[in-house]
Design a protein around this motif. Structure first.
Motif, PDB file in Angstrom:
ATOM      1  N   GLY A 133       3.723   5.024  -3.660  1.00 34.78           N
ATOM      2  CA  GLY A 133       3.126   5.669  -2.538  1.00 34.78           C
ATOM      3  C   GLY A 133       1.901   5.022  -1.713  1.00 34.78           C
ATOM      4  O   GLY A 133       1.173   5.652  -1.218  1.00 34.78           O
ATOM      5  N   LYS A 134       1.528   3.914  -1.900  1.00 35.40           N
ATOM      6  CA  LYS A 134       0.728   3.232  -1.266  1.00 35.40           C
ATOM      7  C   LYS A 134       0.847   3.117   0.248  1.00 35.40           C
ATOM      8  O   LYS A 134      -0.417   3.543   0.794  1.00 35.40           O
ATOM      9  CB  LYS A 134       0.653   1.537  -1.424  1.00 35.40           C
ATOM     10  CG  LYS A 134       0.329   1.054  -2.755  1.00 35.40           C
ATOM     11  CD  LYS A 134       0.609  -0.557  -2.706  1.00 35.40           C
ATOM     12  CE  LYS A 134       2.096  -0.818  -2.410  1.00 35.40           C
ATOM     13  NZ  LYS A 134       2.753  -0.382  -3.662  1.00 35.40           N
ATOM     14  N   SER A 135       1.871   3.075   0.722  1.00 36.98           N
ATOM     15  CA  SER A 135       2.009   2.906   2.451  1.00 36.98           C
ATOM     16  C   SER A 135       1.585   4.419   2.802  1.00 36.98           C
ATOM     17  O   SER A 135       0.951   4.551   3.956  1.00 36.98           O
ATOM     18  CB  SER A 135       3.271   2.634   2.717  1.00 36.98           C
ATOM     19  OG  SER A 135       3.504   1.280   2.174  1.00 36.98           O
ATOM     20  N   THR A 136       2.421   5.557   2.267  1.00 36.14           N
ATOM     21  CA  THR A 136       2.132   6.855   2.433  1.00 36.14           C
ATOM     22  C   THR A 136       0.623   7.058   2.254  1.00 36.14           C
ATOM     23  O   THR A 136       0.175   7.740   3.174  1.00 36.14           O
ATOM     24  CB  THR A 136       2.825   7.607   1.481  1.00 36.14           C
ATOM     25  OG1 THR A 136       4.415   7.199   1.741  1.00 36.14           O
ATOM     26  CG2 THR A 136       2.812   9.054   1.751  1.00 36.14           C
ATOM     27  N   ALA A 157      -0.015  -5.355   5.491  1.00 40.83           N
ATOM     28  CA  ALA A 157      -0.397  -6.348   5.097  1.00 40.83           C
ATOM     29  C   ALA A 157       1.000  -6.660   4.005  1.00 40.83           C
ATOM     30  O   ALA A 157       1.282  -7.718   3.456  1.00 40.83           O
ATOM     31  CB  ALA A 157      -1.648  -6.912   4.287  1.00 40.83           C
ATOM     32  N   ASP A 158       1.734  -5.852   4.031  1.00 41.77           N
ATOM     33  CA  ASP A 158       3.114  -6.214   3.396  1.00 41.77           C
ATOM     34  C   ASP A 158       4.048  -6.686   4.039  1.00 41.77           C
ATOM     35  O   ASP A 158       5.128  -6.313   4.653  1.00 41.77           O
ATOM     36  CB  ASP A 158       3.514  -4.808   2.930  1.00 41.77           C
ATOM     37  CG  ASP A 158       4.791  -4.491   1.645  1.00 41.77           C
ATOM     38  OD1 ASP A 158       5.244  -5.929   1.401  1.00 41.77           O
ATOM     39  OD2 ASP A 158       5.101  -3.766   1.158  1.00 41.77           O
ATOM     40  N   ILE A 159       3.980  -8.080   4.177  1.00 43.36           N
ATOM     41  CA  ILE A 159       4.760  -8.803   4.941  1.00 43.36           C
ATOM     42  C   ILE A 159       6.356  -8.896   4.341  1.00 43.36           C
ATOM     43  O   ILE A 159       7.048  -9.563   4.990  1.00 43.36           O
ATOM     44  CB  ILE A 159       4.250 -10.192   5.072  1.00 43.36           C
ATOM     45  CG1 ILE A 159       4.070 -11.031   3.931  1.00 43.36           C
ATOM     46  CG2 ILE A 159       2.988 -10.223   6.036  1.00 43.36           C
ATOM     47  CD1 ILE A 159       3.673 -12.428   3.722  1.00 43.36           C
ATOM     48  N   PRO A 162       7.404  -4.545   5.313  1.00 42.06           N
ATOM     49  CA  PRO A 162       6.585  -3.776   5.994  1.00 42.06           C
ATOM     50  C   PRO A 162       7.063  -2.094   6.194  1.00 42.06           C
ATOM     51  O   PRO A 162       8.261  -2.072   6.388  1.00 42.06           O
ATOM     52  CB  PRO A 162       6.610  -4.537   7.619  1.00 42.06           C
ATOM     53  CG  PRO A 162       7.867  -5.220   7.388  1.00 42.06           C
ATOM     54  CD  PRO A 162       8.166  -5.701   6.123  1.00 42.06           C
ATOM     55  N   SER A 163       6.165  -1.409   6.178  1.00 47.70           N
ATOM     56  CA  SER A 163       6.415   0.120   6.172  1.00 47.70           C
ATOM     57  C   SER A 163       5.885   0.716   7.519  1.00 47.70           C
ATOM     58  O   SER A 163       6.223   1.925   7.792  1.00 47.70           O
ATOM     59  CB  SER A 163       5.609   0.805   5.123  1.00 47.70           C
ATOM     60  OG  SER A 163       6.160   0.479   3.918  1.00 47.70           O
ATOM     61  N   MET A 164       4.918   0.340   8.146  1.00 49.64           N
ATOM     62  CA  MET A 164       4.440   0.763   9.372  1.00 49.64           C
ATOM     63  C   MET A 164       5.315   1.315  10.161  1.00 49.64           C
ATOM     64  O   MET A 164       5.208   2.307  11.086  1.00 49.64           O
ATOM     65  CB  MET A 164       3.100   0.181   9.928  1.00 49.64           C
ATOM     66  CG  MET A 164       2.026   0.149   8.790  1.00 49.64           C
ATOM     67  SD  MET A 164       1.629   2.178   8.249  1.00 49.64           S
ATOM     68  CE  MET A 164       1.085   1.923   6.509  1.00 49.64           C
ATOM     69  N   VAL A 233      -6.212  -1.238   5.024  1.00 48.00           N
ATOM     70  CA  VAL A 233      -5.060  -2.554   4.919  1.00 48.00           C
ATOM     71  C   VAL A 233      -3.936  -2.029   3.729  1.00 48.00           C
ATOM     72  O   VAL A 233      -4.463  -1.441   2.388  1.00 48.00           O
ATOM     73  CB  VAL A 233      -5.571  -3.731   4.236  1.00 48.00           C
ATOM     74  CG1 VAL A 233      -4.471  -4.703   4.605  1.00 48.00           C
ATOM     75  CG2 VAL A 233      -6.595  -4.264   5.403  1.00 48.00           C
ATOM     76  N   ASP A 234      -2.704  -1.741   4.328  1.00 48.10           N
ATOM     77  CA  ASP A 234      -1.659  -1.605   3.383  1.00 48.10           C
ATOM     78  C   ASP A 234      -1.054  -2.616   2.581  1.00 48.10           C
ATOM     79  O   ASP A 234      -0.493  -3.422   3.241  1.00 48.10           O
ATOM     80  CB  ASP A 234      -0.713  -0.562   3.971  1.00 48.10           C
ATOM     81  CG  ASP A 234       0.812  -0.399   3.093  1.00 48.10           C
ATOM     82  OD1 ASP A 234       0.358  -0.245   1.806  1.00 48.10           O
ATOM     83  OD2 ASP A 234       1.886  -0.411   3.896  1.00 48.10           O
ATOM     84  N   MET A 235      -1.394  -2.829   1.351  1.00 49.58           N
ATOM     85  CA  MET A 235      -1.080  -4.083   0.425  1.00 49.58           C
ATOM     86  C   MET A 235       0.489  -4.019   0.063  1.00 49.58           C
ATOM     87  O   MET A 235       1.035  -2.788  -0.436  1.00 49.58           O
ATOM     88  CB  MET A 235      -2.078  -4.197  -0.622  1.00 49.58           C
ATOM     89  CG  MET A 235      -3.528  -4.146  -0.388  1.00 49.58           C
ATOM     90  SD  MET A 235      -3.839  -5.714   0.614  1.00 49.58           S
ATOM     91  CE  MET A 235      -3.927  -6.875  -0.886  1.00 49.58           C
TER      92      MET A 235
HETATM   93 MG   LIG Z   1       4.377   0.105   0.743  1.00 46.30          MG
END
Ligand SMILES: [Mg+2]
Ligand SMILES: Nc1ncnc2c1ncn2[C@@H]1O[C@H](COP(=O)(O)OP(=O)(O)OP(=O)(O)O)[C@@H](O)[C@H]1O
Length: 379
Positions: A133-136, A157-159, A162-164, A233-235
């Motif tokens: 649940g990092k991105s959330t 930053a999750d190349i 990517p979740s955004m 920054v979403d890692m």
């Molecule tokens: Mg994520």
């Protein structure tokens, strides 16, 4: 017997700058991180001098690669813009501590990564384990900070995944401005940048180490972020190259670690914490996500992944505990529909939980005094 660290520094001592000075004496080197035979560092120079330094970068890489015991080397050459390129006058707002890059201006010790002009504090939302649940958390934390009156941006930053685009229902492509700079996409009053805006979601992306570094550097430094108090920054999950790159390339003020309560996730969270501490990034605290589950039918609580594990872990490690976010179908549905709860249900109990977490993060940022940068860290 000399350690690998010493050998690396000695090898760099034989590489000369364009003025003929040994590289370690030039005040251009970042922290040099040596992990399991992999060496990472950057050379930061004035934008005008980049061409002259490219050959130095190549020689530095070759010199370190030749050190016995070194398995791989990554040396990034980064240019420091000399102010005024982002429009508004120097932006640091008083409530946030000064950027890590300011160590450079004071002239003491080796330089840290240059700050992003206009950006007050950059924080990473990370975990060792995927899918916790990092991105959330990153999106709702960013919105929570916004609700506390801060100007906030989000960098995905999750190349690798990517979740955004999904979490913020962004389908448009960013526009370029002034040649090769990109304008981030604006959502809920926040500029957002993600590699997912630039590539087709279906395209499998294979990123090799140096590409990771250059993609992240570009999203940070070649995007018109404007004036921000905080960049969240979403890692990507894990403690690999991308995380080390971020920690080295980005003047991170701190990291927020997300974990579910069960032991397996906590082991990974611990690993994440250790990684940030190794590169001198303060851990602002741990969030327990998918904590208690409240059954929408019977109203009873079930602790599907256990409960309280992250709080205990935070106490054990001496880092702040930031709060518990329940496992709730409303969070999942809203998140996955591009309507994060803090923006779309601001009066809900969930939104309040995220705002409380944001308040603690903000306090942590105000309290954080950066330790002096290290020269070499060996893991
Ligand atoms: Mg994520
Ligand atoms: N508190 C929660 N309650 C219910 N569902 C949640 C909660 N937090 C996250 N989820 C859901 O869990 C899934 C994974 O969440 P998310 O993508 O934020 O995790 P992540 O750690 O960023 O994953 P990755 O490691 O793949 O980047 C998503 O479907 C999300 O909607």
């Amino acid at each position: 017997m000399a350690s690998l660290n010493d050998d690396v520094v000695a090898a760099l001592g034989k590489v000369a700058s364009p003025d003929g000075k040994p590289l370690p004496q030039t005040d251009t080197l970042s922290d040099i991180v040596v992990t399991d035979g992999k060496v990472f560092f950057s050379i930061t120079v004035d934008a005008a001098a980049v061409q002259a330094w490219e050959a130095v970068r190549t020689r530095a890489e070759a010199a370190v690669r030749a050190v016995p015991g070194v398995k791989s080397v990554m040396v990034a050459l980064t240019a420091e813009r000399t102010g005024g390129t982002v429009g508004a006058p120097p932006p640091q707002r008083p409530q946030m501590p000064p950027g890590r890059g300011s160590a450079r201006a004071s002239g003491g010790g080796p330089p840290s990564p240059a700050g992003i002009p206009g950006v007050g504090a950059i924080i990473a939302v990370a975990s060792g384990k995927g899918g916790v649940g990092k991105s959330t958390t990153a999106v709702n934390l960013a919105l929570g900070l916004r609700d506390h009156g801060l100007k906030v941006g989000i960098l995905d930053a999750d190349i690798y995944g990517p979740s955004m685009p999904k979490l913020l229902a962004i389908r448009e492509k960013p526009q370029t401005v002034g040649g090769n700079r990109l304008k981030p996409i604006e959502r809920h009053g926040m500029p957002v940048m993600s590699i997912g805006f630039l590539i087709d979601e279906e395209t499998p992306m294979i990123w090799r180490g140096p590409m990771v570094m250059s993609a992240l550097t570009q999203m940070l430094r070649e995007v018109e972020w404007g004036t921000l108090d905080v960049m969240v920054v979403d890692m990507p999950p894990g403690t690999g190259d991308a995380q080390l790159t971020m920690a080295q390339q980005v003047p991170l003020k701190g990291a927020v670690i997300v974990s579910t309560p069960q032991d397996l996730a906590l082991i990974d969270a611990r690993r994440g914490i250790a990684m940030f501490q190794r590169v001198n990034v303060p851990v602002l605290g741990i969030v327990e996500n998918m904590s208690t589950f409240v059954c929408p039918h019977c109203g009873k609580n079930s602790d599907i992944f256990g409960h309280g594990g992250a709080r205990h872990e935070a106490e054990r490690l001496g880092v702040p505990f930031l709060g518990e976010v329940p496992l709730d179908i409303a969070i999942r549905e809203k998140s996955d529909a591009g309507m994060p709860v803090v923006a779309t249900a601001p009066d809900s109990a969930h939104a309040q939980i995220y705002r409380d977490i944001a308040a603690k993060v903000r306090e942590g940022l105000q309290a954080t005094a950066r330790p002096a940068p290290k020269i070499v860290i060996e893991a």
